[in-house]
Write a protein that holds these residues in place. Structure first.
Motif, mmCIF file in Angstrom:
data_model
loop_
_atom_site.group_PDB
_atom_site.id
_atom_site.type_symbol
_atom_site.label_atom_id
_atom_site.label_comp_id
_atom_site.label_asym_id
_atom_site.label_seq_id
_atom_site.Cartn_x
_atom_site.Cartn_y
_atom_site.Cartn_z
ATOM 1 N N MET A 1 2.605 -0.995 1.916
ATOM 2 C CA MET A 1 1.524 -1.148 2.876
ATOM 3 C C MET A 1 0.993 0.218 3.312
ATOM 4 S SD MET A 1 -0.238 -3.295 4.514
ATOM 5 C CE MET A 1 -0.940 -3.854 5.993
ATOM 6 N N LEU A 2 1.916 1.165 3.560
ATOM 7 C CA LEU A 2 1.506 2.493 3.991
ATOM 8 C C LEU A 2 0.723 3.221 2.897
ATOM 9 C CD1 LEU A 2 1.574 4.471 6.317
ATOM 10 C CD2 LEU A 2 3.704 5.369 5.413
ATOM 11 N N LYS A 3 1.120 3.014 1.644
ATOM 12 C CA LYS A 3 0.394 3.642 0.539
ATOM 13 C C LYS A 3 -1.025 3.100 0.456
ATOM 14 C CE LYS A 3 4.230 4.811 -2.478
ATOM 15 N NZ LYS A 3 4.822 4.653 -3.819
ATOM 16 N N PHE A 4 -1.192 1.809 0.738
ATOM 17 C CA PHE A 4 -2.528 1.202 0.712
ATOM 18 C C PHE A 4 -3.410 1.823 1.792
ATOM 19 C CE2 PHE A 4 -5.391 -1.972 2.579
ATOM 20 C CZ PHE A 4 -6.253 -2.150 1.496
ATOM 21 N N ILE A 5 -2.855 1.947 2.991
ATOM 22 C CA ILE A 5 -3.635 2.505 4.100
ATOM 23 C C ILE A 5 -3.971 3.967 3.832
ATOM 24 C CG2 ILE A 5 -3.547 3.093 6.553
ATOM 25 C CD1 ILE A 5 -1.845 0.574 6.954
ATOM 26 N N LYS A 6 -2.986 4.746 3.389
ATOM 27 C CA LYS A 6 -3.220 6.155 3.106
ATOM 28 C C LYS A 6 -4.259 6.323 2.001
ATOM 29 C CE LYS A 6 -0.879 10.422 1.957
ATOM 30 N NZ LYS A 6 0.340 11.078 1.543
ATOM 31 N N GLY A 7 -4.148 5.559 0.940
ATOM 32 C CA GLY A 7 -5.105 5.636 -0.149
ATOM 33 C C GLY A 7 -6.496 5.211 0.278
ATOM 34 N N GLU B 1 -7.985 8.002 2.513
ATOM 35 C CA GLU B 1 -8.352 9.204 1.764
ATOM 36 C C GLU B 1 -9.680 9.035 1.037
ATOM 37 O OE1 GLU B 1 -5.045 9.999 -0.758
ATOM 38 O OE2 GLU B 1 -3.916 11.016 0.816
ATOM 39 N N SER B 2 -10.032 7.805 0.724
ATOM 40 C CA SER B 2 -11.281 7.576 0.003
ATOM 41 C C SER B 2 -12.501 7.543 0.925
ATOM 42 C CB SER B 2 -11.202 6.258 -0.768
ATOM 43 O OG SER B 2 -11.133 5.163 0.131
ATOM 44 N N MET B 3 -12.292 7.528 2.223
ATOM 45 C CA MET B 3 -13.412 7.475 3.172
ATOM 46 C C MET B 3 -13.959 8.875 3.425
ATOM 47 S SD MET B 3 -11.815 4.764 5.860
ATOM 48 C CE MET B 3 -13.290 4.162 6.616
ATOM 49 N N GLU B 4 -15.261 9.001 3.388
ATOM 50 C CA GLU B 4 -15.921 10.286 3.626
ATOM 51 C C GLU B 4 -16.050 10.540 5.123
ATOM 52 O OE1 GLU B 4 -17.038 12.523 1.380
ATOM 53 O OE2 GLU B 4 -16.159 11.315 -0.216
ATOM 54 N N GLY B 5 -15.715 11.736 5.559
ATOM 55 C CA GLY B 5 -15.918 12.130 6.948
ATOM 56 C C GLY B 5 -14.916 11.579 7.932
ATOM 57 N N ILE B 6 -13.813 11.015 7.475
ATOM 58 C CA ILE B 6 -12.846 10.413 8.389
ATOM 59 C C ILE B 6 -12.053 11.469 9.151
ATOM 60 C CG2 ILE B 6 -10.926 10.196 6.781
ATOM 61 C CD1 ILE B 6 -10.524 7.367 8.041
ATOM 62 N N GLU B 7 -12.022 12.696 8.667
ATOM 63 C CA GLU B 7 -11.229 13.736 9.318
ATOM 64 C C GLU B 7 -11.790 14.143 10.683
ATOM 65 O OE1 GLU B 7 -14.275 15.528 6.695
ATOM 66 O OE2 GLU B 7 -12.626 14.185 6.273
ATOM 67 N N ILE B 8 -13.000 13.744 11.005
ATOM 68 C CA ILE B 8 -13.613 14.104 12.279
ATOM 69 C C ILE B 8 -13.078 13.240 13.436
ATOM 70 C CG2 ILE B 8 -15.613 12.585 12.106
ATOM 71 C CD1 ILE B 8 -15.691 16.196 13.347
ATOM 72 N N TYR B 9 -12.598 12.043 13.160
ATOM 73 C CA TYR B 9 -12.156 11.140 14.216
ATOM 74 C C TYR B 9 -10.972 11.658 15.029
ATOM 75 C CZ TYR B 9 -15.490 7.784 12.465
ATOM 76 O OH TYR B 9 -16.645 7.169 12.094
ATOM 77 N N PRO B 10 -9.929 12.227 14.417
ATOM 78 C CA PRO B 10 -8.851 12.788 15.250
ATOM 79 C C PRO B 10 -9.325 13.967 16.093
ATOM 80 C CG PRO B 10 -8.148 12.629 12.958
ATOM 81 C CD PRO B 10 -9.576 12.241 13.011
ATOM 82 N N ILE B 11 -10.261 14.749 15.590
ATOM 83 C CA ILE B 11 -10.789 15.883 16.349
ATOM 84 C C ILE B 11 -11.571 15.380 17.554
ATOM 85 C CG2 ILE B 11 -12.350 17.871 16.240
ATOM 86 C CD1 ILE B 11 -11.576 18.041 13.244
ATOM 87 N N ILE B 12 -12.392 14.365 17.349
ATOM 88 C CA ILE B 12 -13.163 13.788 18.455
ATOM 89 C C ILE B 12 -12.225 13.187 19.491
ATOM 90 C CG2 ILE B 12 -14.767 11.940 19.066
ATOM 91 C CD1 ILE B 12 -16.167 12.457 16.381
#
Length: 62
Positions: free
Chosen positions: A1-7, A10-21
């Motif tokens: 399940m964790l591999k599915f979520i991580k994968g 990782e395929s989503m563009e721009g998701i790295e901004i959410y933890p910063i916000i």
């Protein structure tokens, strides 16, 4: 399940901004809260702190 979520994430563009916000919102909230606490009038703090001890029955009882 964790591999599915991580994968999937990782395929989503721009998701790295959410933890910063989220961090900025969290940090901003507490900075504003501390600023309000330190700049609040002492008389107001004293009045508000005595509200639970006030014996006046202004509310209607059920």
């Amino acid at each position: 399940m964790l591999k599915f979520i991580k994968g999937h994430m990782e395929s989503m563009e721009g998701i790295e901004i959410y933890p910063i916000i989220s961090l900025l919102i969290f940090f901003s909230f507490f900075v504003i809260l501390f600023w309000w606490v330190f700049t609040a009038k002492k008389e107001y703090i004293k009045i508000v702190s005595n509200i639970p001890l006030d014996n006046n029955q202004n509310d209607t009882e059920l």
